[in-house]
Write a protein that holds these residues in place. Sequence first.
Motif, mmCIF file in Angstrom:
data_model
loop_
_atom_site.group_PDB
_atom_site.id
_atom_site.type_symbol
_atom_site.label_atom_id
_atom_site.label_comp_id
_atom_site.label_asym_id
_atom_site.label_seq_id
_atom_site.Cartn_x
_atom_site.Cartn_y
_atom_site.Cartn_z
ATOM 1 N N SER A 253 0.857 -1.188 0.000
ATOM 2 C CA SER A 253 0.000 0.000 0.000
ATOM 3 C C SER A 253 0.890 1.235 0.000
ATOM 4 O O SER A 253 2.103 1.142 0.160
ATOM 5 N N SER A 254 0.261 2.388 -0.207
ATOM 6 C CA SER A 254 0.996 3.652 -0.137
ATOM 7 C C SER A 254 0.776 4.333 1.208
ATOM 8 O O SER A 254 1.092 5.511 1.377
ATOM 9 N N GLU A 255 0.251 3.592 2.184
ATOM 10 C CA GLU A 255 -0.032 4.146 3.506
ATOM 11 C C GLU A 255 1.127 3.835 4.458
ATOM 12 O O GLU A 255 1.472 2.670 4.649
ATOM 13 N N GLY A 256 1.700 4.889 5.028
ATOM 14 C CA GLY A 256 2.827 4.682 5.925
ATOM 15 C C GLY A 256 3.148 5.917 6.722
ATOM 16 O O GLY A 256 2.509 6.951 6.602
ATOM 17 N N THR A 257 4.169 5.794 7.557
ATOM 18 C CA THR A 257 4.624 6.914 8.372
ATOM 19 C C THR A 257 6.095 6.712 8.683
ATOM 20 O O THR A 257 6.718 5.731 8.227
ATOM 21 N N ILE A 258 6.664 7.629 9.472
ATOM 22 C CA ILE A 258 8.067 7.556 9.860
ATOM 23 C C ILE A 258 8.139 7.767 11.370
ATOM 24 O O ILE A 258 7.398 8.584 11.929
ATOM 25 N N THR A 259 9.023 7.017 12.038
ATOM 26 C CA THR A 259 9.154 7.180 13.493
ATOM 27 C C THR A 259 9.688 8.566 13.821
ATOM 28 O O THR A 259 10.421 9.174 13.028
ATOM 29 N N ASN A 260 9.319 9.055 15.002
ATOM 30 C CA ASN A 260 9.785 10.385 15.397
ATOM 31 C C ASN A 260 11.197 10.315 15.974
ATOM 32 O O ASN A 260 11.860 9.265 15.925
ATOM 33 N N ASP A 261 11.656 11.428 16.552
ATOM 34 C CA ASP A 261 13.020 11.494 17.084
ATOM 35 C C ASP A 261 13.282 10.441 18.147
ATOM 36 O O ASP A 261 14.424 10.028 18.361
ATOM 37 N N ASN A 262 12.231 9.993 18.831
ATOM 38 C CA ASN A 262 12.367 9.002 19.895
ATOM 39 C C ASN A 262 12.005 7.594 19.440
ATOM 40 O O ASN A 262 11.812 6.702 20.274
ATOM 41 N N GLY A 263 11.911 7.383 18.126
ATOM 42 C CA GLY A 263 11.619 6.055 17.599
ATOM 43 C C GLY A 263 10.159 5.647 17.681
ATOM 44 O O GLY A 263 9.805 4.514 17.340
ATOM 45 N N ARG A 264 9.288 6.556 18.125
ATOM 46 C CA ARG A 264 7.875 6.221 18.306
ATOM 47 C C ARG A 264 7.084 6.511 17.028
ATOM 48 O O ARG A 264 7.394 7.437 16.292
ATOM 49 N N PHE A 265 6.050 5.694 16.779
ATOM 50 C CA PHE A 265 5.223 5.894 15.588
ATOM 51 C C PHE A 265 3.775 5.570 15.907
ATOM 52 O O PHE A 265 3.452 4.883 16.880
ATOM 53 N N TYR A 266 2.881 6.064 15.059
ATOM 54 C CA TYR A 266 1.463 5.702 15.094
ATOM 55 C C TYR A 266 0.957 5.728 13.662
ATOM 56 O O TYR A 266 1.290 6.621 12.874
ATOM 57 N N LEU A 267 0.169 4.717 13.309
ATOM 58 C CA LEU A 267 -0.317 4.584 11.937
ATOM 59 C C LEU A 267 -1.701 3.967 11.974
ATOM 60 O O LEU A 267 -1.961 3.029 12.735
ATOM 61 N N GLN A 268 -2.617 4.531 11.195
ATOM 62 C CA GLN A 268 -3.944 3.935 11.118
ATOM 63 C C GLN A 268 -4.448 3.986 9.676
ATOM 64 O O GLN A 268 -3.981 4.787 8.863
ATOM 65 N N SER A 269 -5.381 3.117 9.368
ATOM 66 C CA SER A 269 -5.921 3.022 8.020
ATOM 67 C C SER A 269 -7.397 2.654 8.079
ATOM 68 O O SER A 269 -7.846 1.948 8.997
ATOM 69 N N ASP A 270 -8.147 3.117 7.105
ATOM 70 C CA ASP A 270 -9.547 2.713 6.980
ATOM 71 C C ASP A 270 -9.663 1.293 6.450
ATOM 72 O O ASP A 270 -10.749 0.702 6.481
ATOM 73 N N ASN A 271 -8.561 0.748 5.933
ATOM 74 C CA ASN A 271 -8.553 -0.631 5.417
ATOM 75 C C ASN A 271 -8.055 -1.597 6.493
ATOM 76 O O ASN A 271 -7.490 -1.185 7.508
ATOM 77 N N SER A 272 -8.253 -2.874 6.221
ATOM 78 C CA SER A 272 -7.853 -3.905 7.181
ATOM 79 C C SER A 272 -6.507 -4.503 6.767
ATOM 80 O O SER A 272 -6.342 -4.939 5.616
ATOM 81 N N PHE A 273 -5.522 -4.502 7.683
ATOM 82 C CA PHE A 273 -4.211 -5.078 7.436
ATOM 83 C C PHE A 273 -3.847 -6.013 8.585
ATOM 84 O O PHE A 273 -4.259 -5.792 9.730
ATOM 85 N N ASP A 274 -3.056 -7.069 8.250
ATOM 86 C CA ASP A 274 -2.647 -8.009 9.289
ATOM 87 C C ASP A 274 -1.160 -7.940 9.594
ATOM 88 O O ASP A 274 -0.632 -8.767 10.335
ATOM 89 N N SER A 275 -0.443 -6.948 9.002
ATOM 90 C CA SER A 275 0.992 -6.807 9.270
ATOM 91 C C SER A 275 1.453 -5.402 8.915
ATOM 92 O O SER A 275 0.756 -4.652 8.225
ATOM 93 N N ILE A 276 2.643 -5.058 9.430
ATOM 94 C CA ILE A 276 3.312 -3.820 9.052
ATOM 95 C C ILE A 276 4.749 -4.150 8.662
ATOM 96 O O ILE A 276 5.306 -5.182 9.070
ATOM 97 N N GLU A 277 5.339 -3.278 7.860
ATOM 98 C CA GLU A 277 6.720 -3.465 7.420
ATOM 99 C C GLU A 277 7.547 -2.297 7.944
ATOM 100 O O GLU A 277 7.188 -1.139 7.751
ATOM 101 N N VAL A 278 8.657 -2.618 8.629
ATOM 102 C CA VAL A 278 9.507 -1.597 9.239
ATOM 103 C C VAL A 278 10.900 -1.683 8.618
ATOM 104 O O VAL A 278 11.498 -2.759 8.582
ATOM 105 N N SER A 279 11.426 -0.555 8.142
ATOM 106 C CA SER A 279 12.737 -0.566 7.479
ATOM 107 C C SER A 279 13.463 0.737 7.720
ATOM 108 O O SER A 279 12.869 1.763 8.029
#
Length: 811
Positions: A28-54
């Motif tokens: 998908s084209s839905e994503g985000t980037i962790t902040n200065d402290n490595g923290r993140f939050y991500l939400q979608s109107d679609n249903s997903f069963d995994s996330i990819e971190v790189s």
Amino acid sequence: MAQTKVGGVVYDDLGETVAFANVVFPNSSEGTITNDNGRFYLQSDNSFDSIEVSFIGYKTQVIKLNAKVSLDLTITLETETASLDEVVVYTGKTSKKNNPAIDILRKVWENRRKNGLAQFKQYQYDKYEKLEFDMNTIDSAMINSKLFRGMEFIFDYADTSRVTGKTYLPIFINESLAKVYGDNQLNKKKEDVKANKNSGFSNNQTIIAFVKDLYNDIDVYDRYLKFFDKSFASPVGKAGIDTYNYVLRDTALVDGVESYNIIYYPRRKNELTFKGDFWVAAESYAIKEINMQATKSANINWVKEIYIEQEFDVLNDSLFLITRDYFMSDFALNKKEKSKGIYGKRTTLYDNYQFDIEKPADFYKRRVNDFDPEVYNRDEAYWDQNRLEKLNKDEKQIYVMLDTLKKNKKFKRLYNLGTILASGYYEMDGYDIGPIFSIFGFNDVEGLRLRAGGRTFFTSNDPWRIEGYTAYGFRDDKFKYGISGKALLDKRSRLTVYAGNRRDVEQLGASLTNTNDVLGRSLASSALISAGNNNRLSNINLSTVGVSFEPVYNFEIRLNGSYRTIETANPGVFSLDYLDPDTGEVSGEVKQSAITLTTTYTPGRKMSNYGVDRTLINEGAYPILYMNYTKGIKDLLNSDFNYDKFSFYYSHPFQIGAFGRLTARVEAGKTFGTVPLSLLNVVPGNQTYFNIQGTFNTMDFYEFVTDQYATIHLDHNFNGRLFSRIPGLRDLQLRELVGIKAVYGTISDENRAINRSGLMYRAPEDVYWEYSAGIGNIFKILRIDVSFRGSYNFLPDARSMAITGSFGFSF
């Protein structure tokens, strides 16, 4: 209504948090980037069963989700051993050479004027804007606190932010509809507001105007993006290469357009930068989508988070126009993760673009008064028909909740307390008491001074107003007073008449630019904040009557007549004596009638309210051009002197990109005729411990006297640009301040000859100058400057150095 919500912290295999790591929902084209402290939050109107971190230098991790809501994930990235040979890659720095992401970025710059409104002579479009303020980080402790006792029902309306994952409670909402017109040949733009609706602080136009000023429209192609009075380097602008790291992550179809996905994050900490990603159309090199999140280390006060999304649509093969702009900021006392604050959110939608429809040049002329009551009273049927985006169920409930809250007695008490602190006045029915911050004072003549005052006030748009005060000095045992009245006769031109009278003690040598404000009082008149003797005060009896109007927006013409008497308030210590040229006698009192014509031009100034009084929204953010001519008329009402006086000043703030803000001020003036000390131009010294604009910090009151002068003041705030690169200082987020001031002036032999004050007139004919260095943003509210005298050090009692400070809230 989101289907998937996920959040957490990303670590490396050494246990350190990983800033700016990429987190996406796979395929998908839905994503985000962790902040200065490595923290993140991500939400979608679609249903997903995994996330990819790189992240560069680490192995990509795919994390399975066991639930639709997973907000406390802990993810560890393993080092990619193959990358250890490249130190630049391992540290997260990307090369400026042979970098495909930067090659694409250069193409974006080349094509920027081919992709938007700039390719047309004229344009117009519909604009819908929704502003919302919310209390965030709602928890059980807040819900059960005494502050909200009796208002617990409001927490039934709480929701979760799609950006941060925090619970929030709406407290303000405003909607507006407008038609925007522009002409690229004339370089003109006009916004015609069709409707405005709000709840919460619905009658407070100042709050609404202030909020709108915080969220100015931005063009991501610009070199720098300005908001909160700060200039952030744009990741798409030409300043980006030296500011950001860029990585080409992916190529995919976005709304049917083949696009490149580029991740960016800052090269250095503490600078005004973002992190995020953007999509670039492969053929036209136009920005298709972009998200920008300010780094937590950015040197900005009271703002914990800034998040911006923009979306662009394809109208034909080459035309990309903005369709949606989302801006969210988190205002908080500090940047700690659990600190409570206020979300400010703006959503702007654009639609119905039309081009090359020419309008006459007068069409773009801004009216002095553009208040239309009908705009603020559109019925719900109008809004349902014209909104570019329908309100969801939660947003509709905001109006219901806020309208109910305003009827709550406890909320009314809290709101009234906030109003007193903000305005300085205690509101009564039709009358305000204050300003409360002026109750106490002290100086060498009056001793302890008590002041009480007030003003008529029915609404913020009153067409007339009467103000007054009385004061008593315990040392001189005298009452003082001031009273003024003004009335707005014509809203279209802001034709206003005013009159007033004041009898008080004042420090005359505190400003080169004199006014006839009968209620004004210089900060220099108080000895509580003075260095050295502050005993050269005068008794003033000033009466004035005048008229003002604005023939053009932000261009004011003022004509007034005045009569005043001036004499020393401290006989035996300070004298204003002069030799009367007609009688040959020495006199200590001046009686003077004068007519004054003043013009003030303030391009870019923003005001709120439409009555006789208006509130300034963007103080210090616009140029000021001021010109004044005063004619002194002898024998009119027993007046003493004929003279002509010209004065002028020009002030201009310059935003110099990432290097901060320079404010330049130039003043000049000349008096024609022979006049005594009380009518001459006293170069304004500053014997207080506070910074006072336009004064010289190492100069004493009445140290220099002129009848013609020219001054220049240069003050620069680097906004932490230098300190941000010094370990140990960068985390304090201090700001560097430098300045230089100079004045040249002369005084005629005739004016010297009538002087009998005992004060030896000295004019700065050899140029008086001083320079300063300072530190700002101490504890976020304090500024301290150290000024050094650059000339006239040989004078007796010359102050070679002065320390001054000021308090203030700024971003």
